[in-house]
Scaffold this motif. Structure first.
Motif, PDB file in Angstrom:
ATOM      1  N   GLY A  17       0.820  -1.201   0.000  1.00 50.26           N
ATOM      2  CA  GLY A  17       0.000   0.000   0.000  1.00 50.26           C
ATOM      3  C   GLY A  17       0.856   1.254   0.000  1.00 50.26           C
ATOM      4  N   TYR A  19       3.890   1.433  -1.140  1.00 53.91           N
ATOM      5  CA  TYR A  19       4.521   1.464  -2.467  1.00 53.91           C
ATOM      6  C   TYR A  19       3.614   2.170  -3.481  1.00 53.91           C
ATOM      7  CZ  TYR A  19       5.793  -0.327  -7.094  1.00 53.91           C
ATOM      8  OH  TYR A  19       6.106  -0.435  -8.420  1.00 53.91           O
ATOM      9  N   LEU A  20       2.310   1.943  -3.366  1.00 54.53           N
ATOM     10  CA  LEU A  20       1.359   2.512  -4.321  1.00 54.53           C
ATOM     11  C   LEU A  20       1.375   4.039  -4.283  1.00 54.53           C
ATOM     12  CD1 LEU A  20      -0.721   1.628  -6.412  1.00 54.53           C
ATOM     13  CD2 LEU A  20      -2.456   1.606  -4.605  1.00 54.53           C
ATOM     14  N   THR A  21       1.473   4.616  -3.094  1.00 51.18           N
ATOM     15  CA  THR A  21       1.496   6.081  -3.001  1.00 51.18           C
ATOM     16  C   THR A  21       2.919   6.633  -3.139  1.00 51.18           C
ATOM     17  OG1 THR A  21       1.542   5.838  -0.574  1.00 51.18           O
ATOM     18  CG2 THR A  21      -0.581   6.293  -1.607  1.00 51.18           C
ATOM     19  N   SER A 184      -4.456   2.388  -1.469  1.00 52.71           N
ATOM     20  CA  SER A 184      -3.299   2.266  -0.588  1.00 52.71           C
ATOM     21  C   SER A 184      -3.723   2.091   0.859  1.00 52.71           C
ATOM     22  CB  SER A 184      -2.409   3.512  -0.726  1.00 52.71           C
ATOM     23  OG  SER A 184      -1.397   3.513   0.261  1.00 52.71           O
ATOM     24  N   ASN A 185      -4.606   2.964   1.329  1.00 54.68           N
ATOM     25  CA  ASN A 185      -5.041   2.893   2.720  1.00 54.68           C
ATOM     26  C   ASN A 185      -5.972   1.720   2.968  1.00 54.68           C
ATOM     27  OD1 ASN A 185      -4.038   5.377   4.375  1.00 54.68           O
ATOM     28  ND2 ASN A 185      -4.536   6.185   2.363  1.00 54.68           N
TER      29      ASN A 185
END
Length: 300
Positions: A17, A19-21, A184-185
């Motif tokens: 998660g 990593y995504l942001t 992400s969250n």
């Protein structure tokens, strides 16, 4: 050490998660510290009130989505700086999490959770549990890989790489940011739900400083294993999460106190950021790459 590997595989969901942001959207999101506890709180309260553990974990994912959407709206529609938007949401979530839980700590030791069958069968802390947690982490990784190669996922990558360029093609970068923060969250909250069930309790302070652990997992993993392709980068995040927990465990066994964990995490992140820029490290990495290329040539 087995416990460290188990925790590393569970926390890999949170690291994916982050990593995504952090890597895809290039967005410094501090909502993580709050949404992690939100996932744990929602799952714990739901399980205590008779909700099946799997559904409770799905509800935690939904709560994380909502937290990410709030941060996204504050940043995109409220025109608030991304870092500040995450901090505001994180602070608000502390009070919300207390409201959800009703008190600072909720025990789950007598409740039926996703981990209960493993614990009752005596499989926790063994190769079977590691394989199961690895399977869960890989499933999340593969789903994220698939998503990032869809049209929406590619647009999200482009938003992080060059926001002005992708906007010229008619893509709403605001929507991409909100979606990325929500997903992400959602992953972070799901990890919080798993950790609460694994540890047997949800605590109001369990998410404090978690963003540092997430960043450490992402940076260490990609510094060691690389990040050129999406599927390699996400695998590096999973492996980095395990490596991070193993290093923490080794440090504690070496005599450091649990209160030193945040310091250890900070040192690891600094080393992972600085070493790749060090000329000596580059020479060693270059030699290793040359040897690998020569070995492949010899095989051919």
């Amino acid at each position: 050490m087995i416990t460290a590997v188990e925790l590393g595989l569970i926390y890999a969901i949170m690291a994916l998660g982050v990593y995504l942001t952090f890597k895809i959207l290039d967005f410094p999101d501090l909502t993580v510290d709050g949404s992690f506890t939100t996932g744990a709180a929602v799952a714990a309260v739901s399980i205590i009130n008779g909700v099946p553990p799997l559904l409770a974990t799905a509800m935690a994912f939904g709560a994380g989505l909502a937290a990410g959407v709030v941060t996204g709206l504050l940043h995109t529609k409220g025109r608030i700086n991304g870092l500040l938007a995450g901090i505001l949401t994180m602070i608000a979530l502390y009070s919300i999490n207390l409201r959800i839980m009703g008190k600072a700590n909720l025990p789950l030791l007598r409740e039926e959770t996703l981990i209960t069958p493993l614990r009752e069968a005596g499989l926790l802390g063994g190769i079977v549990s590691i394989l199961l947690f690895l399977l869960v982490a890989l499933v999340v990784k593969l789903v994220l890989d698939w998503f990032l190669h869809t049209d929406v996922g590619l647009a999200m990558q482009a938003t992080g790489d060059n926001e002005q360029m992708i906007r010229s093609f008619g893509v709403s970068t605001d929507n991409q940011k909100i979606l990325g923060l929500a997903l992400s969250n959602g992953l972070v909250a799901t990890c919080g739900a798993f950790i609460a069930q694994y540890q047997g309790f949800a605590d109001i302070g369990m998410g404090i400083g978690l963003i540092l652990a997430g960043l450490a997992s992402v940076i260490i993993g990609q510094a060691i294993f690389g990040s050129r392709l999406i599927w390699i980068a996400t695998l590096a995040v999973v492996l980095g999460s395990v490596l991070y927990r193993v290093v923490i465990q080794l440090a504690l066994q070496a005599g450091l106190q649990p209160n030193d964990m945040k310091l250890i995490s900070a040192v690891l992140v600094v080393l992972a950021l600085v070493l790749p820029q060090w000329s000596g490290f580059k020479k060693i990495a270059g030699r290793m790459g040359t040897r690998k290329a020569a070995a492949k040539g010899a095989e051919v």
